[in-house]
Design a protein around this motif. Structure first.
Motif, PDB file in Angstrom:
ATOM      1  N   SER A  28       0.825  -1.214   0.000  1.00 52.09           N
ATOM      2  CA  SER A  28       0.000   0.000   0.000  1.00 52.09           C
ATOM      3  C   SER A  28       0.857   1.262   0.000  1.00 52.09           C
ATOM      4  O   SER A  28       0.468   2.277  -0.592  1.00 52.09           O
ATOM      5  N   THR A  32       0.643   3.966  -3.030  1.00 51.94           N
ATOM      6  CA  THR A  32       0.332   5.364  -2.761  1.00 51.94           C
ATOM      7  C   THR A  32       1.384   6.284  -3.374  1.00 51.94           C
ATOM      8  O   THR A  32       1.054   7.287  -4.027  1.00 51.94           O
ATOM      9  N   GLN A  48      -7.154   1.035  -6.522  1.00 54.78           N
ATOM     10  CA  GLN A  48      -8.074   0.049  -5.947  1.00 54.78           C
ATOM     11  C   GLN A  48      -9.429   0.103  -6.644  1.00 54.78           C
ATOM     12  O   GLN A  48     -10.481   0.147  -6.012  1.00 54.78           O
ATOM     13  N   ASP A  67      -4.963  -2.644  -8.599  1.00 52.84           N
ATOM     14  CA  ASP A  67      -4.158  -1.775  -7.740  1.00 52.84           C
ATOM     15  C   ASP A  67      -4.096  -0.383  -8.350  1.00 52.84           C
ATOM     16  O   ASP A  67      -4.439   0.595  -7.699  1.00 52.84           O
TER      17      ASP A  67
END
Length: 142
Positions: A28, A32, A48, A67
């Motif tokens: 994650s 990001t 996501q 993703d």
């Protein structure tokens, strides 16, 4: 911009991110940071992104999540593991097939070098999706 230029930009940004940060963070965190860097370059980024499927008349909401989807045409699956496995590539190819897209990457930021963790994948025209299986183009909620 053509798809090859887009792929080149994404690889360059991923390489720089791996060089600056190195392995060891959660997926994650890399997702990001990669999304932020690509977005700062003016690229459209969906994170996501839920994708719905219909199989033989049965609706499956949120059957899978991408993703990253870059400019509505490039799928990126983020990993942070010691090694990239064949199942990771299979996952991206399936996403591409179901969505009718052509290009994708597995980017594994857990490997010692970025070169060891990146894999470019293409949806081959010889593959097809059964007429009883369809994915919505860009997920449910946007």
């Amino acid at each position: 911009m053509d798809i090859e230029q887009l792929c080149s930009i994404v690889v360059d940004v991923g390489f720089q991110l791996h060089k600056d940060i190195g392995p060891g963070l959660l997926e994650s965190a890399y997702e990001t940071m990669l999304a932020a860097k690509l977005g700062a370059l003016g690229l459209k980024i969906d994170r996501q992104l839920p994708i719905d499927l219909t199989y033989d008349g049965v609706a499956i909401p949120n059957a899978f999540r991408l993703d990253l989807l870059v400019d509505d045409r490039l799928v990126i699956e983020i990993k942070s593991t010691e090694a990239t496995l064949p199942v990771h590539a299979n996952q991206v190819v399936t996403y591409l097939r179901l969505m009718g897209l052509t290009h994708g990457f597995v980017m594994n930021f857990g490997t010692p070098t970025f070169k060891d963790g990146i894999r470019r994948l293409l949806n081959e025209p010889s593959l097809f999706v059964s007429s009883c299986l369809r994915a919505n183009k860009f997920g449910g909620a946007r």
